[in-house]
Design an enzyme around this catalytic site. Structure first.
Site, PDB file in Angstrom:
ATOM      1  N   ASP A  17       0.688  -1.348  -0.132  1.00  0.00           N
ATOM      2  CA  ASP A  17      -0.007   0.048  -0.042  1.00  0.00           C
ATOM      3  C   ASP A  17       0.761   1.142   0.166  1.00  0.00           C
ATOM      4  OD1 ASP A  17      -2.304   1.353   0.050  1.00  0.00           O
ATOM      5  OD2 ASP A  17      -2.780   1.378   2.132  1.00  0.00           O
ATOM      6  N   HIS A  34       2.415   3.479  -9.067  1.00  0.00           N
ATOM      7  CA  HIS A  34       2.431   2.092  -9.337  1.00  0.00           C
ATOM      8  C   HIS A  34       3.669   1.518  -9.948  1.00  0.00           C
ATOM      9  CE1 HIS A  34      -1.360   2.145  -7.388  1.00  0.00           C
ATOM     10  NE2 HIS A  34      -2.134   2.936  -8.445  1.00  0.00           N
ATOM     11  N   LEU A 128      11.676 -20.389  -5.137  1.00  0.00           N
ATOM     12  CA  LEU A 128      10.754 -19.289  -4.675  1.00  0.00           C
ATOM     13  C   LEU A 128       9.217 -19.443  -5.590  1.00  0.00           C
ATOM     14  CD1 LEU A 128      10.144 -16.696  -2.929  1.00  0.00           C
ATOM     15  CD2 LEU A 128      10.762 -15.492  -4.673  1.00  0.00           C
TER      16      LEU A 128
HETATM   17  C1  FPP Z   1      -1.804   0.252  -3.248  1.00  0.00           C
HETATM   18  O1  FPP Z   1      -1.523   1.655  -3.405  1.00  0.00           O
HETATM   19  C2  FPP Z   1      -1.530  -0.395  -4.545  1.00  0.00           C
HETATM   20  C3  FPP Z   1      -2.190  -1.129  -5.501  1.00  0.00           C
HETATM   21  C4  FPP Z   1      -3.584  -1.043  -5.431  1.00  0.00           C
HETATM   22  C5  FPP Z   1      -1.753  -1.669  -6.655  1.00  0.00           C
HETATM   23  C6  FPP Z   1      -0.370  -2.285  -6.645  1.00  0.00           C
HETATM   24  C7  FPP Z   1       0.079  -2.467  -7.757  1.00  0.00           C
HETATM   25  C8  FPP Z   1       1.682  -2.473  -8.335  1.00  0.00           C
HETATM   26  C9  FPP Z   1       2.477  -2.503  -7.572  1.00  0.00           C
HETATM   27  C10 FPP Z   1       1.656  -2.497  -9.832  1.00  0.00           C
HETATM   28  C11 FPP Z   1       1.610  -3.861 -10.431  1.00  0.00           C
HETATM   29  C12 FPP Z   1       2.404  -4.832 -10.166  1.00  0.00           C
HETATM   30  C13 FPP Z   1       2.563  -6.052 -10.291  1.00  0.00           C
HETATM   31  C14 FPP Z   1       3.736  -6.957  -9.872  1.00  0.00           C
HETATM   32  C15 FPP Z   1       1.213  -7.066 -10.881  1.00  0.00           C
HETATM   33  P1  FPP Z   1      -2.567   2.676  -3.116  1.00  0.00           P
HETATM   34  O2  FPP Z   1      -2.683   3.114  -4.573  1.00  0.00           O
HETATM   35  O3  FPP Z   1      -3.815   2.295  -2.545  1.00  0.00           O
HETATM   36  O4  FPP Z   1      -1.854   3.604  -2.271  1.00  0.00           O
HETATM   37  P2  FPP Z   1      -2.509   5.033  -1.274  1.00  0.00           P
HETATM   38  O5  FPP Z   1      -3.028   4.064  -0.157  1.00  0.00           O
HETATM   39  O6  FPP Z   1      -1.302   5.953  -1.080  1.00  0.00           O
HETATM   40  O7  FPP Z   1      -3.581   5.684  -2.179  1.00  0.00           O
END
Ligand code: FPP
Length: 237
Positions: A17, A34, A128
């Site tokens: 997150d 992201h 892994l």
């Molecule tokens: C949470 O941060 C993150 C996500 C919802 C997306 C995670 C996705 C990636 C890291 C990219 C895809 C990667 C792979 C390897 C499949 P948030 O956007 O909720 O952050 P915030 O709480 O600060 O708004």
């Protein structure tokens, strides 16, 4: 004498997150958070290989994430595809075995294609196991299991006392995985957000304010060190 776990966790699960906040703090679009976050995944996969962690499970896209603005959703989809296409062969050579956790229905044909290709050509060696929860929700996973079991019961294939914890585990997306030993959540929030609800019954939880794009091997080591000092009782004394 105090009993401490004293060994590294075999299975680490991560709620990644804070990508949005990381980007906002820099005046960048959320998708940039992201993008940097996806690069971190690669780094953490290598860190797990180095440390000898056997299972890494990451929460990359929840079913609830479809509620985000279209542009952000398509950005995450594109990044995931780039990640899978760009790193699958490299990771496979290193003995990383890929598992998809989640619903295939609802994913775009291009994402489905790469996920199916990875599943078909998977690394046989399992240094892994990298499980990516993508279009995943814990409640929906459990609902699917209940449906499957009620079908078996309606067809007379099982009796009520055949329904055991083991049977339920066998129908989860995680059927090939042990339960997580350590759940890490970045970005400081104290919740589980519909992630692996059945599987984390006795998992140790470690929460850090570090935002996912700032999460490094050192942060992972802090979590592992903290885990080693925990005493796990699984409900016993
Ligand atoms: C949470 O941060 C993150 C996500 C919802 C997306 C995670 C996705 C990636 C890291 C990219 C895809 C990667 C792979 C390897 C499949 P948030 O956007 O909720 O952050 P915030 O709480 O600060 O708004």
């Amino acid at each position: 004498m105090e009993k401490k776990t004293d060994h590294i966790p075999d299975h680490v699960a991560i709620i990644m997150d804070g990508n949005g906040r990381w980007a906002k703090a820099r005046g960048l679009p959320r998708t940039e958070g992201h993008r940097v976050g996806a690069n971190r995944v690669r780094e953490i996969v290598y860190a797990c290989l180095d440390l000898g962690i056997s299972y890494l499970t990451i929460y990359a896209f929840s079913k609830e994430n479809w509620k985000r603005p279209k542009r952000e959703v398509s950005g995450i989809m594109k990044l995931a595809e780039i990640f899978f296409r760009g790193f699958f062969n490299e990771l496979k050579r290193k003995g990383v075995h890929f598992v998809h956790l989640g619903d295939k229905e609802g994913l775009s044909p291009s994402i489905l294609k790469i996920i199916n290709t990875m599943e078909r050509n998977n690394a046989e060696e399992k240094k892994l196991v990298l499980s990516v929860a993508f279009n995943y929700s814990g409640r929906s996973e459990l609902t699917g299991v209940l449906r499957r079991i009620s079908e078996l019961s309606a067809n007379g294939e099982i009796e009520p006392d055949h329904i055991t914890e083991q049977l339920i585990s066998n129908y989860l997306y995680t059927r090939e995985l042990p339960d997580p030993d350590l759940l890490i959540r970045t970005g400081g929030e104290s919740r589980v957000s519909n992630f692996l609800l059945w599987q984390i019954a006795y998992t140790e939880i470690w929460i850090t304010d570090t935002l996912w794009p700032d999460f490094t091997k050192e942060t992972l080591l802090q979590a592992v060190d903290d885990y080693k000092r925990r005493e796990r009782r699984f409900g016993g004394l």
